[in-house]
Design a protein around this motif. Structure first.
Motif, PDB file in Angstrom:
ATOM      1  N   THR A   7      79.454  45.258  70.671  1.00  0.00           N
ATOM      2  CA  THR A   7      78.559  44.083  71.242  1.00  0.00           C
ATOM      3  C   THR A   7      78.215  44.108  72.692  1.00  0.00           C
ATOM      4  OG1 THR A   7      80.177  42.552  69.616  1.00  0.00           O
ATOM      5  CG2 THR A   7      78.911  41.545  71.535  1.00  0.00           C
ATOM      6  N   ILE A  51      86.592  40.039  77.989  1.00  0.00           N
ATOM      7  CA  ILE A  51      86.283  39.061  76.756  1.00  0.00           C
ATOM      8  C   ILE A  51      87.672  38.786  76.106  1.00  0.00           C
ATOM      9  CG2 ILE A  51      85.393  39.114  74.319  1.00  0.00           C
ATOM     10  CD1 ILE A  51      83.077  40.777  75.419  1.00  0.00           C
ATOM     11  N   ARG A  55      89.269  35.028  75.894  1.00  0.00           N
ATOM     12  CA  ARG A  55      89.240  34.589  74.670  1.00  0.00           C
ATOM     13  C   ARG A  55      90.940  33.905  74.300  1.00  0.00           C
ATOM     14  NH1 ARG A  55      88.013  38.411  69.705  1.00  0.00           N
ATOM     15  NH2 ARG A  55      85.831  38.258  70.756  1.00  0.00           N
ATOM     16  N   ASP A  59      88.628  30.468  75.507  1.00  0.00           N
ATOM     17  CA  ASP A  59      87.072  30.219  75.548  1.00  0.00           C
ATOM     18  C   ASP A  59      86.409  31.732  75.919  1.00  0.00           C
ATOM     19  OD1 ASP A  59      84.476  29.650  75.467  1.00  0.00           O
ATOM     20  OD2 ASP A  59      84.833  28.062  77.316  1.00  0.00           O
ATOM     21  N   ASP A  60      85.930  32.384  74.878  1.00  0.00           N
ATOM     22  CA  ASP A  60      85.017  33.536  75.380  1.00  0.00           C
ATOM     23  C   ASP A  60      83.736  33.332  75.068  1.00  0.00           C
ATOM     24  OD1 ASP A  60      84.556  33.559  72.817  1.00  0.00           O
ATOM     25  OD2 ASP A  60      85.495  35.628  72.398  1.00  0.00           O
ATOM     26  N   THR A  61      83.385  32.079  75.094  1.00  0.00           N
ATOM     27  CA  THR A  61      81.752  31.855  74.919  1.00  0.00           C
ATOM     28  C   THR A  61      80.942  32.310  76.021  1.00  0.00           C
ATOM     29  OG1 THR A  61      81.987  29.818  75.622  1.00  0.00           O
ATOM     30  CG2 THR A  61      82.028  30.075  73.199  1.00  0.00           C
ATOM     31  N   ALA A  62      81.588  32.422  77.315  1.00  0.00           N
ATOM     32  CA  ALA A  62      80.730  32.778  78.386  1.00  0.00           C
ATOM     33  C   ALA A  62      81.212  34.375  78.996  1.00  0.00           C
ATOM     34  CB  ALA A  62      80.831  31.926  79.472  1.00  0.00           C
ATOM     35  N   LEU A  64      80.436  37.320  77.762  1.00  0.00           N
ATOM     36  CA  LEU A  64      80.023  38.595  77.430  1.00  0.00           C
ATOM     37  C   LEU A  64      78.996  39.111  78.521  1.00  0.00           C
ATOM     38  CD1 LEU A  64      79.088  40.941  75.603  1.00  0.00           C
ATOM     39  CD2 LEU A  64      77.290  39.416  74.490  1.00  0.00           C
ATOM     40  N   SER A 186      85.631  33.161  83.559  1.00  0.00           N
ATOM     41  CA  SER A 186      84.725  33.130  82.416  1.00  0.00           C
ATOM     42  C   SER A 186      85.163  31.949  81.411  1.00  0.00           C
ATOM     43  CB  SER A 186      84.520  34.397  81.440  1.00  0.00           C
ATOM     44  OG  SER A 186      84.136  35.338  82.262  1.00  0.00           O
ATOM     45  N   ALA A 187      86.505  31.955  81.256  1.00  0.00           N
ATOM     46  CA  ALA A 187      86.989  30.877  80.373  1.00  0.00           C
ATOM     47  C   ALA A 187      87.203  29.522  81.148  1.00  0.00           C
ATOM     48  CB  ALA A 187      88.519  30.993  79.916  1.00  0.00           C
TER      49      ALA A 187
END
Lengths: 329, 329
Positions: A7, A51, A55, A59-62, A64, A186-187
């Motif tokens: 990824t 990442i 996570r 919250d790892d949605t932002a 990457l 990021s989280a």
């Protein structure tokens, strides 16, 4: 291949210009140069750590873009490092400035640096994340200055404390601290203070082990020239330790060899120094120090991760932290 | 000193680490290297253009960070350019890599690059401004690749159109387009489309005039080595024009000289080529082309500025645009 590695690598390559869309052939070459190190892969330990930490925080949605950006950082900084050290190999293949003239490689590093920021900006990365990237580049460059200036000025009046300050700046911050902080940011949470303290210790252990592998690793697994640090005259903890304990004659000969630029050293000289260092026990002592540092830092970081909401990700993250310092290659 | 120049230079220097606060002496040296080119001054044409354009649009309150950042860009990119071209001088003094070992100068350029982004990030620059900086670095690096690869590969199969594409990327975008766009964006408005078209033409004229001054400028005013482009083998419009019209024997000799790296050229060879080019009329023709391009671009840009709210600032901005292409040094 590990799913996360794939990824992140895809995100990195997608951010780069494509040779076939570059228009004129020279720009195709330029695009190919930007892709050369990223294309060679790598373990993406830092990106994965961003990442998995995000996570673990839930919250790892932002995460990457920051993960891709820290890998892009690693790639452009390695292009420039390889020029600065006149290194031969990177990830098992020739360094970029040995495939192309040095000025083109230097310039490609700058282009890749801009792509790193573009990835963050296009993703709308929040200010604290952008600040973290400015921090990590500034810190790394200041450590690189220490490392390079010691070699270039033929300095031997260095202590273990000097080495540790250099390595904290040059490698430990961006390897051990920044990925954890970027994951938390990021989280959307404040990074835990242990990330700065224990993260720096863990990153230092990582670099000491890298120095160890440079002298006694397996070439194919290590992906760089074995004893390259001796050819390049690096002031590692191992070297400082060896010199401090060597007899006067050996020390004199070792310093004479180390002072020469790469092209004036002979294979015999480097082999002699390599053998003396291995025989001195300095490598074994450095490895033991790294293991002690790593054990204390891992315990502290595992404690932090044990309190985070997503325990599956927390376990994966601490496994990765362990892999940073337990690699045998 | 011009008030704006002083304001921008202060903002640039305040963003940089101070040698006396660096801690250990090596880091003091590093801080001094980051400050070396900014300390030498310069006309800050691009930075001033950012602020005056924003002011002409009616709001320059947020323009100073972008102005300081484009000057920081100019400084780090010149450090790297000087290494890539192995230039001798910058702003009337030795190039950074001639004062310090090349690896230290390369690394200082990276440190300065990070400071450029830090200035923007700390000021909370909006996304479109950050994107504009990513654009201008990527565009410049792609043009630099063209320029360098032509010289390094000994290419002579180049047309005026090739030169113009290279210069648009390498110099015209960040000189003629980006400052105007950054000014509008800093004022919170959408940049006028003429900034991209006419701005690129004006920036191209600026570079052609720089090439002219490199061959017939006054050394003290120009601040760089006269005929440095010949020593470095640059494929300028002037050179392409000269070669296309030279007799077979002259062309052959010229190409032989240009193919040699700087250190293998003799002063006599460069003097011969310099004289042949000056005698050929190619410099005069290049200057005329630049003047034509500049006149058309200025007319279009003056028309845009005439419609902006702050006419005092608009007049100052267009005066600066004119100064870009009317400089005699």
């Amino acid at each position: 291949m590990n799913q996360l590695v794939e990824t992140i690598q895809r995100a990195v390559l997608e951010a780069l210009p494509r040779p076939e869309q570059a228009g004129r052939s020279e720009l195709g070459q330029y695009a190919g140069m930007l892709r050369e190190y990223p294309r060679r892969g790598g373990k993406m330990l830092r990106g994965r750590l961003v990442i998995l930490t995000a996570r673990a925080y839930g919250d790892d949605t932002a995460a990457l873009p920051a993960a891709a950006a820290i890998e892009l950082f690693q790639n452009w900084v390695l292009i420039h490092d390889d020029i600065e050290d006149d290194s031969e190999e990177r990830r098992g293949q020739p360094a970029l400035h040995r495939l192309y003239p040095m000025p083109l490689a230097l310039n490609a590093g700058d282009g890749l640096h801009a792509v790193m920021w573009r990835v963050l900006v296009e993703a709308g990365a929040r200010r604290k994340i952008l600040q973290e990237f400015a921090n990590l580049i500034e810190t790394t460059a200041s450590g690189q200055h220490l490392d390079l200036s010691w070699t270039l000025e033929g300095r031997f009046d260095l202590s273990a404390a000097d080495y540790l300050e250099m390595v904290e700046r040059k490698a430990a911050y961006y390897t051990g601290v920044a990925p954890l902080r970027l994951g938390a940011l990021s989280a959307g949470t404040l990074p835990h203070p242990a990330f700065s303290g224990a993260g720096l210790e863990l990153g230092t252990a990582f670099q000491i082990i890298d120095d160890v592998l440079n002298l006694e690793g397996d070439h194919d697994a290590y992906g760089k020239e074995i004893a390259g640090d001796l050819w390049e005259g690096k002031r590692t903890l191992i070297l400082i330790d060896y010199l401090s304990k060597a007899g006067a004659a050996d020390r004199k000969r070792a310093e004479e060899i180390l002072r020469k630029p790469r092209e004036r050293k002979t294979a015999e000289e480097v082999a002699w120094l390599h053998e003396r260092i291995l025989a001195s026990g300095a490598v074994r002592r450095a490895r033991r120090l790294a293991e002690e540092k790593a054990a204390a830092a891992l315990a502290e970081l595992e404690n932090v991760f044990a309190g985070l909401p997503d325990q599956e990700a927390a376990t994966a993250a601490t496994r990765l932290l362990r892999a940073l310092v337990e690699r045998e290659k």
